[in-house]
Motif scaffolding. Structure first.
Motif, PDB file in Angstrom:
ATOM      1  N   GLU A 178      -3.092   8.962 -22.290  1.00 60.69           N
ATOM      2  CA  GLU A 178      -3.234   8.845 -20.828  1.00 60.69           C
ATOM      3  C   GLU A 178      -2.015   8.147 -20.238  1.00 60.69           C
ATOM      4  OE1 GLU A 178      -3.880   9.631 -17.577  1.00 60.69           O
ATOM      5  OE2 GLU A 178      -5.796  10.067 -18.578  1.00 60.69           O
ATOM      6  N   ALA A 227      -7.394  12.465 -19.859  1.00 57.83           N
ATOM      7  CA  ALA A 227      -8.857  12.453 -19.928  1.00 57.83           C
ATOM      8  C   ALA A 227      -9.555  12.290 -18.578  1.00 57.83           C
ATOM      9  CB  ALA A 227      -9.324  11.349 -20.878  1.00 57.83           C
ATOM     10  N   ARG A 266     -15.867   3.502 -18.435  1.00 62.89           N
ATOM     11  CA  ARG A 266     -16.883   4.514 -18.730  1.00 62.89           C
ATOM     12  C   ARG A 266     -17.216   4.583 -20.217  1.00 62.89           C
ATOM     13  NH1 ARG A 266     -17.264  10.141 -15.661  1.00 62.89           N
ATOM     14  NH2 ARG A 266     -19.260  10.858 -16.516  1.00 62.89           N
ATOM     15  N   GLN A 278     -11.406   5.115 -17.371  1.00 56.04           N
ATOM     16  CA  GLN A 278     -11.927   5.622 -18.645  1.00 56.04           C
ATOM     17  C   GLN A 278     -12.452   4.493 -19.512  1.00 56.04           C
ATOM     18  OE1 GLN A 278      -8.412   7.555 -20.114  1.00 56.04           O
ATOM     19  NE2 GLN A 278      -8.315   8.934 -18.347  1.00 56.04           N
ATOM     20  N   TRP A 317      -6.472   4.098 -26.709  1.00 53.70           N
ATOM     21  CA  TRP A 317      -5.587   4.715 -25.724  1.00 53.70           C
ATOM     22  C   TRP A 317      -4.142   4.582 -26.181  1.00 53.70           C
ATOM     23  CZ3 TRP A 317     -10.292   2.901 -24.613  1.00 53.70           C
ATOM     24  CH2 TRP A 317     -11.087   3.623 -23.708  1.00 53.70           C
ATOM     25  N   THR A 323     -11.590  11.258 -15.631  1.00 52.94           N
ATOM     26  CA  THR A 323     -12.567  10.183 -15.448  1.00 52.94           C
ATOM     27  C   THR A 323     -13.152   9.688 -16.761  1.00 52.94           C
ATOM     28  OG1 THR A 323     -14.428  11.711 -15.256  1.00 52.94           O
ATOM     29  CG2 THR A 323     -13.255  11.153 -13.219  1.00 52.94           C
ATOM     30  N   GLY A 324     -12.872  10.379 -17.859  1.00 50.79           N
ATOM     31  CA  GLY A 324     -13.495  10.052 -19.140  1.00 50.79           C
ATOM     32  C   GLY A 324     -14.782  10.811 -19.379  1.00 50.79           C
ATOM     33  N   ARG A 374      -6.701   5.304 -16.822  1.00 47.60           N
ATOM     34  CA  ARG A 374      -7.033   4.648 -18.096  1.00 47.60           C
ATOM     35  C   ARG A 374      -8.062   3.548 -17.874  1.00 47.60           C
ATOM     36  NH1 ARG A 374      -2.818   2.240 -22.555  1.00 47.60           N
ATOM     37  NH2 ARG A 374      -1.961   4.321 -22.287  1.00 47.60           N
TER      38      ARG A 374
END
Length: 368
Positions: free
Chosen positions: A123, A99, A135, A132, A145, A101-102, A129
């Protein structure tokens, strides 16, 4: 130690570990093993250490920019296709592999709203992670996750610039035989070293003497594994690449292997190991065949520009401000990302007659 010294020290430690491992293996590694270590060795590989990867400019310390960072309209538009699958199946989970930077996750979650009850991110990078999680904190427990693809997936899988980062094997045609290009060590430097091999590209050629190209067993194996896990739903992958007739064209005799650092590209994966991204273009014919062979339906294959237009990006642009329109145009224009990037879709257990909106116009499945 000053923070700015960290990347160099990480690179030195990674290079030393790889040298030791190559020596232990008899002095030679196939390139895919070297690429895997350079990108993913725990704590040291490019995607495993804490350096900045994604961003707009070298000043940010980043190396490249991806579509979700260019404009939030990217994810908001892709969400139209995701929503169509969720609505048609009554499912409510999205699984994203790698993913970054998210940014894409944020955009999809914003656009999907209550349609997405759970957003699962696969991830492998601890540093990414963490980024992310910061964010996406506002979305609470809807986001989870995991370290590997879930055992059973019912929903929509998305992957943006995932397949290009999967390790590839290198082949060299010397005019009389195929050789596998691997990595050895010469006075502490990494050097290419070729060995005879039974491996072959998926097409007969002709190939120009001196040709170096890639084959993609790990990407194909990933698609096969995904097919085992996907019980019902769809998967969409967005990446740069070609069908095999273009990929293995005689004029592409240098292959597609490329490195990215500080928004500059180079073709030397053996230098500054761990400090730059290493990628290869995707052979979308091989990806499509891997999915078909594993029991998935190919829903479509088209350019990113066509896919986004089919999902309504033009209508979104009409309502956007000048700056937002300018940035989002990069996603569609042929000389930017619109043509080089492609989208391929797979499905299983979708309703009879389901027609994915992203491939309604400009489907190129017949070219695979």
């Amino acid at each position: 130690m000053h923070r700015e010294d960290e990347p160099a020290s990480v690179s030195a430690a990674l290079a030393q570990q790889i040298r030791q491992d190559i020596a232990a293996a008899g002095g030679w590694w196939p390139f895919d093993r070297f690429m895997a270590a350079a990108l993913y060795m725990p704590g040291l590989g490019y995607y495993a250490h804490g350096g900045v990867k994604f961003g707009w400019s070298p000043e940010s310390g980043s190396d490249f920019v991806t579509a979700p960072e260019i404009s939030p309209l990217f994810g908001h538009t892709v969400a139209v296709q995701v929503a169509q699958v969720l609505d048609a199946t009554g499912l409510a989970e999205v699984v994203e592999f790698g993913a970054g930077t998210g940014a894409l996750a944020q955009q999809l979650l914003e656009a999907l709203g209550d349609r997405c009850a759970r957003y699962t991110i696969v991830e492998l990078s601890a540093s990414l992670r963490q980024r992310q999680q910061q964010r996406l904190a506002a979305f609470g427990e809807r986001v989870r996750w995991v370290d590997a693809l879930p055992e059973g997936i019912e929903g929509v899988v998305v992957g943006n610039e995932v397949l290009d980062a999967m390790p590839v094997q290198l082949l060299h045609w010397d005019g009389t035989q195929w050789l596998e290009r691997g990595v050895a060590v010469d006075e502490w430097k990494f050097v290419f070293a070729d060995r005879p091999t039974e491996l072959r590209p998926p097409v007969e050629g002709p190939f120009v003497p001196g040709t170096v190209t890639e084959i993609h067993p790990q990407a194909r194996a990933f698609i096969a594994t995904l097919a085992e896990k996907l019980q019902r739903g769809a998967a969409f992958f967005i990446d740069y690449g070609f069908p095999e007739a273009e990929y293995y064209h005689p004029q592409r005799h240098g292959g597609t292997l490329m490195c990215h650092r500080a928004h500059q590209a180079d073709t030397d994966p053996l230098s500054d190991v761990g400090l730059k991204d290493i990628t290869a273009h995707v052979d979308f014919t091989g990806i499509a065949l891997a999915g078909q062979d594993a029991g998935l339906d190919v829903l479509g294959y088209t350019s990113q520009g066509h896919f986004l237009m089919n999902c309504g990006l033009a209508e979104r642009l009409a309502q956007a401000g000048v700056r937002e329109r300018t940035m989002a145009q990069k996603l569609m224009q042929e000389h930017e990302m619109g043509e080089l990037f492609k989208v391929i879709g797979f499905g299983r257990g979708l309703p009879e007659g389901f027609d994915p909106i992203g491939f309604v116009h400009g489907d190129r499945s017949h070219r695979l």
